[in-house]
Design a protein around this motif. Structure first.
Motif, PDB file in Angstrom:
ATOM      1  N   ILE A  45      24.774 -24.523   5.293  1.00 57.10           N
ATOM      2  CA  ILE A  45      25.451 -25.670   5.898  1.00 57.10           C
ATOM      3  C   ILE A  45      24.839 -26.947   5.343  1.00 57.10           C
ATOM      4  N   THR A  46      25.356 -27.404   4.212  1.00 52.03           N
ATOM      5  CA  THR A  46      24.744 -28.584   3.598  1.00 52.03           C
ATOM      6  C   THR A  46      25.365 -29.876   4.116  1.00 52.03           C
ATOM      7  N   HIS A  47      26.643 -29.817   4.529  1.00 51.82           N
ATOM      8  CA  HIS A  47      27.300 -31.015   5.057  1.00 51.82           C
ATOM      9  C   HIS A  47      27.750 -30.755   6.484  1.00 51.82           C
ATOM     10  N   ALA A  48      27.868 -31.835   7.251  1.00 53.57           N
ATOM     11  CA  ALA A  48      28.383 -31.699   8.607  1.00 53.57           C
ATOM     12  C   ALA A  48      29.777 -31.072   8.563  1.00 53.57           C
ATOM     13  N   ALA A  70      31.588  -9.195  21.906  1.00 58.54           N
ATOM     14  CA  ALA A  70      32.148 -10.420  21.331  1.00 58.54           C
ATOM     15  C   ALA A  70      32.048 -10.347  19.813  1.00 58.54           C
ATOM     16  N   PRO A  71      33.017 -10.948  19.121  1.00 58.56           N
ATOM     17  CA  PRO A  71      32.903 -10.987  17.665  1.00 58.56           C
ATOM     18  C   PRO A  71      31.717 -11.863  17.249  1.00 58.56           C
ATOM     19  N   LEU A  72      31.157 -11.544  16.092  1.00 63.94           N
ATOM     20  CA  LEU A  72      29.990 -12.271  15.591  1.00 63.94           C
ATOM     21  C   LEU A  72      30.338 -12.964  14.289  1.00 63.94           C
ATOM     22  N   ARG A  73      29.972 -14.243  14.200  1.00 65.57           N
ATOM     23  CA  ARG A  73      30.110 -14.960  12.933  1.00 65.57           C
ATOM     24  C   ARG A  73      28.735 -15.260  12.414  1.00 65.57           C
ATOM     25  N   LEU A  74      28.529 -15.022  11.133  1.00 65.40           N
ATOM     26  CA  LEU A  74      27.204 -15.240  10.566  1.00 65.40           C
ATOM     27  C   LEU A  74      27.214 -16.369   9.562  1.00 65.40           C
ATOM     28  N   THR A  75      26.215 -17.246   9.697  1.00 63.27           N
ATOM     29  CA  THR A  75      26.005 -18.239   8.655  1.00 63.27           C
ATOM     30  C   THR A  75      24.509 -18.546   8.642  1.00 63.27           C
ATOM     31  N   ARG A 128      16.594 -24.926   8.550  1.00 60.34           N
ATOM     32  CA  ARG A 128      16.892 -25.463   7.225  1.00 60.34           C
ATOM     33  C   ARG A 128      18.273 -26.114   7.124  1.00 60.34           C
ATOM     34  N   MET A 129      18.827 -26.469   8.273  1.00 56.37           N
ATOM     35  CA  MET A 129      20.131 -27.128   8.275  1.00 56.37           C
ATOM     36  C   MET A 129      19.954 -28.606   7.945  1.00 56.37           C
ATOM     37  N   SER A 130      21.002 -29.220   7.372  1.00 51.29           N
ATOM     38  CA  SER A 130      20.889 -30.644   7.049  1.00 51.29           C
ATOM     39  C   SER A 130      20.932 -31.470   8.331  1.00 51.29           C
ATOM     40  N   ARG A 131      20.385 -32.663   8.248  1.00 47.67           N
ATOM     41  CA  ARG A 131      20.278 -33.561   9.397  1.00 47.67           C
ATOM     42  C   ARG A 131      21.630 -33.864  10.071  1.00 47.67           C
ATOM     43  N   PRO A 132      22.614 -34.304   9.287  1.00 48.24           N
ATOM     44  CA  PRO A 132      23.903 -34.626   9.927  1.00 48.24           C
ATOM     45  C   PRO A 132      24.538 -33.408  10.602  1.00 48.24           C
ATOM     46  N   ALA A 133      24.375 -32.239   9.981  1.00 48.25           N
ATOM     47  CA  ALA A 133      24.938 -31.028  10.579  1.00 48.25           C
ATOM     48  C   ALA A 133      24.225 -30.726  11.895  1.00 48.25           C
ATOM     49  N   PHE A 179      31.345 -21.047  23.245  1.00 48.13           N
ATOM     50  CA  PHE A 179      30.805 -19.999  22.379  1.00 48.13           C
ATOM     51  C   PHE A 179      29.310 -19.912  22.636  1.00 48.13           C
ATOM     52  N   THR A 180      28.679 -18.898  22.076  1.00 46.16           N
ATOM     53  CA  THR A 180      27.233 -18.776  22.196  1.00 46.16           C
ATOM     54  C   THR A 180      26.617 -18.929  20.824  1.00 46.16           C
ATOM     55  N   LEU A 181      25.704 -19.885  20.723  1.00 48.08           N
ATOM     56  CA  LEU A 181      24.983 -20.042  19.470  1.00 48.08           C
ATOM     57  C   LEU A 181      23.714 -19.207  19.532  1.00 48.08           C
ATOM     58  N   VAL A 182      23.512 -18.389  18.522  1.00 49.91           N
ATOM     59  CA  VAL A 182      22.236 -17.694  18.400  1.00 49.91           C
ATOM     60  C   VAL A 182      21.581 -18.211  17.123  1.00 49.91           C
ATOM     61  N   GLY A 183      20.461 -18.895  17.291  1.00 51.65           N
ATOM     62  CA  GLY A 183      19.748 -19.432  16.134  1.00 51.65           C
ATOM     63  C   GLY A 183      18.531 -18.576  15.861  1.00 51.65           C
ATOM     64  N   ALA A 184      18.216 -18.387  14.582  1.00 51.58           N
ATOM     65  CA  ALA A 184      16.988 -17.664  14.251  1.00 51.58           C
ATOM     66  C   ALA A 184      16.140 -18.544  13.357  1.00 51.58           C
ATOM     67  N   THR A 185      14.838 -18.514  13.590  1.00 53.54           N
ATOM     68  CA  THR A 185      13.936 -19.272  12.731  1.00 53.54           C
ATOM     69  C   THR A 185      12.589 -18.585  12.613  1.00 53.54           C
ATOM     70  N   THR A 186      12.033 -18.678  11.423  1.00 51.76           N
ATOM     71  CA  THR A 186      10.671 -18.175  11.244  1.00 51.76           C
ATOM     72  C   THR A 186       9.688 -19.293  11.580  1.00 51.76           C
ATOM     73  N   ARG A 187      10.201 -20.510  11.761  1.00 47.06           N
ATOM     74  CA  ARG A 187       9.345 -21.663  11.977  1.00 47.06           C
ATOM     75  C   ARG A 187       9.814 -22.500  13.144  1.00 47.06           C
ATOM     76  N   ALA A 188       9.596 -22.018  14.359  1.00 49.88           N
ATOM     77  CA  ALA A 188      10.070 -22.747  15.539  1.00 49.88           C
ATOM     78  C   ALA A 188       9.484 -24.150  15.570  1.00 49.88           C
TER      79      ALA A 188
END
Ligand SMILES: Nc1ncnc2c1ncn2[C@@H]1O[C@H](COP(=O)(O)OP(=O)(O)OP(=O)(O)O)[C@@H](O)[C@H]1O
Ligand SMILES: [Mg+2]
Length: 338
Positions: free
Chosen positions: A85-88, A75-80, A111-116, A149-158
């Motif tokens: 992502i500062t705004h929804a 599958a193609p991968l999109r990275l962000t 580190r994403m904003s609340r509304p997003a 789609f499949t979201l893959v989230g990464a965090t150093t601070r679960a």
């Protein structure tokens, strides 16, 4: 070469050393098994796999695994990343451009904003978002369908992820620090890819000073290679590895300059603590996050530093490591281990 070029170069090497498939991943056996099953089941059903959360300290393979998930699903991968992502609206723009079956990798998702974040909840669960047009009483919400789609989230601070977000991941993988024999295999693998001639004891020396972290193992290997080429005959032997790592101020236990600076400030300037992490960060001239996410997990894990409700304290082992006598009141680590 400028500093920016050098950094770009390092990143290119890092990318070249990344395993591309689950089979190539060294260590993390449990995560590999579990993730392999999730992906296999999704392939059998012809569906996108469940959303995946990858957590763990820096350099253990989160980005690598995200890329592997996309690769294994062809599958193609999109990275962000969360901070991007500062705004929804930023997220809505990304999501509305997704194609069916794509993998969206959100690095530093804590580190994403609340509304997003709230928009993401809906997207993950219902594959739909409400895009708000206009402001005030005239504002209208336009529902927008998103292909699966499949979201893959990464965090150093679960721990920093809000419960509702964490709960929407169907599979959570927590990456653990690597054992020396696993790092040894990683160093061998990387040496092969880089064309470095490596003796087994040279490799294990690098592995044992790599703080359980593949990224560090690969970085130390490159520095040792430099040394071997310039000051020796290019072969990484035990002596070469030792001399190079001493030159780069990585001690026998893998503590680097920052780790030692933290312990040094804690013991010498603050009498062993307790001291707040922000104060400690200022004392060593680093960002609080760097101290908290890069230095501390390793120091805690190795019993040099303990986190207490009142602040950070140095353990007996820390005083010892600095060659200082511990004050009589210093407790044993076990009492404070978290
Ligand atoms: N299991 C592994 N086997 C072999 N090499 C690995 C493994 N995990 C990571 N690496 C190597 O370590 C490097 C760093 O890994 P990666 O970038 O995936 O870490 P990360 O967890 O995303 O770190 P960060 O939190 O800083 O983004 C990669 O370039 C890769 O070569
Ligand atoms: Mg990463």
């Amino acid at each position: 070469m400028t500093a920016a070029e050098a950094e770009g170069d390092e990143r290119a090497v890092e990318a070249a050393l990344r395993p591309r498939s689950l089979d190539e991943v060294v260590g993390q056996a449990r995560v590999r098994d579990q993730l392999g099953l999730v992906l296999e089941a999704a392939r059998m059903r012809g569906r996108s796999p469940d959303h995946v959360l990858l957590s763990g300290p820096p350099g253990l393979g989160k980005t690598t695994l995200a890329m592997i998930i996309a690769h294994e699903m062809t599958a193609p991968l999109r990275l962000t990343s969360g901070p991007a992502i500062t705004h929804a609206g930023d997220l809505a723009a990304i999501l509305s451009g997704m194609n069916e079956g794509e993998v969206l990798f959100v690095d530093e998702i804590h580190r994403m904003s609340r509304p997003a974040e709230e928009m993401l909840y809906m997207a993950m669960e219902d594959f739909r978002v409400d895009v708000v047009i206009g402001k005030g009483p005239g504002a209208t919400a336009i529902p927008l369908e998103i292909p699966p789609f499949t979201l893959v989230g990464a965090t150093t601070r679960a721990g920093l992820l809000p419960g509702p977000l964490r709960d929407r991941f169907g599979f959570t993988a927590h990456l653990e620090y690597y054992e020396p024999h696993e790092l040894d295999r990683i160093v061998h693998r990387s040496a092969g890819l880089l064309g470095v001639e490596l003796r087994p004891d040279g490799s294990s020396e690098i592995a044992s000073r790599s703080r359980g972290t593949p990224r560090i193992a690969n970085r130390l290997l490159r520095r040792v290679r430099d040394f071997a080429q310039v000051r020796a005959d290019g072969v990484v032997t035990l002596d070469v590895a030792r001399a190079a790592l001493d030159l780069y101020e990585v001690d026998e236990l893998g503590l680097d300059r920052l780790d030692r600076a933290v312990l040094d400030a804690l013991c010498r300037r603050f009498g062993g603590g307790p001291v707040g992490v922000s104060t400690l960060a200022v004392a060593v001239g680093e960002e609080r996050e760097t101290v908290e996410e890069v230095a501390e997990p390793f120091l805690v894990r190795n019993g040099f530093l303990a986190r207490t409700p009142r602040g950070r304290i140095a353990t007996r082992a820390a005083w010892h490591h600095l060659g200082l006598a511990a004050p009589a009141a210093v407790a044993d680590t076990a009492l404070f281990d978290d």
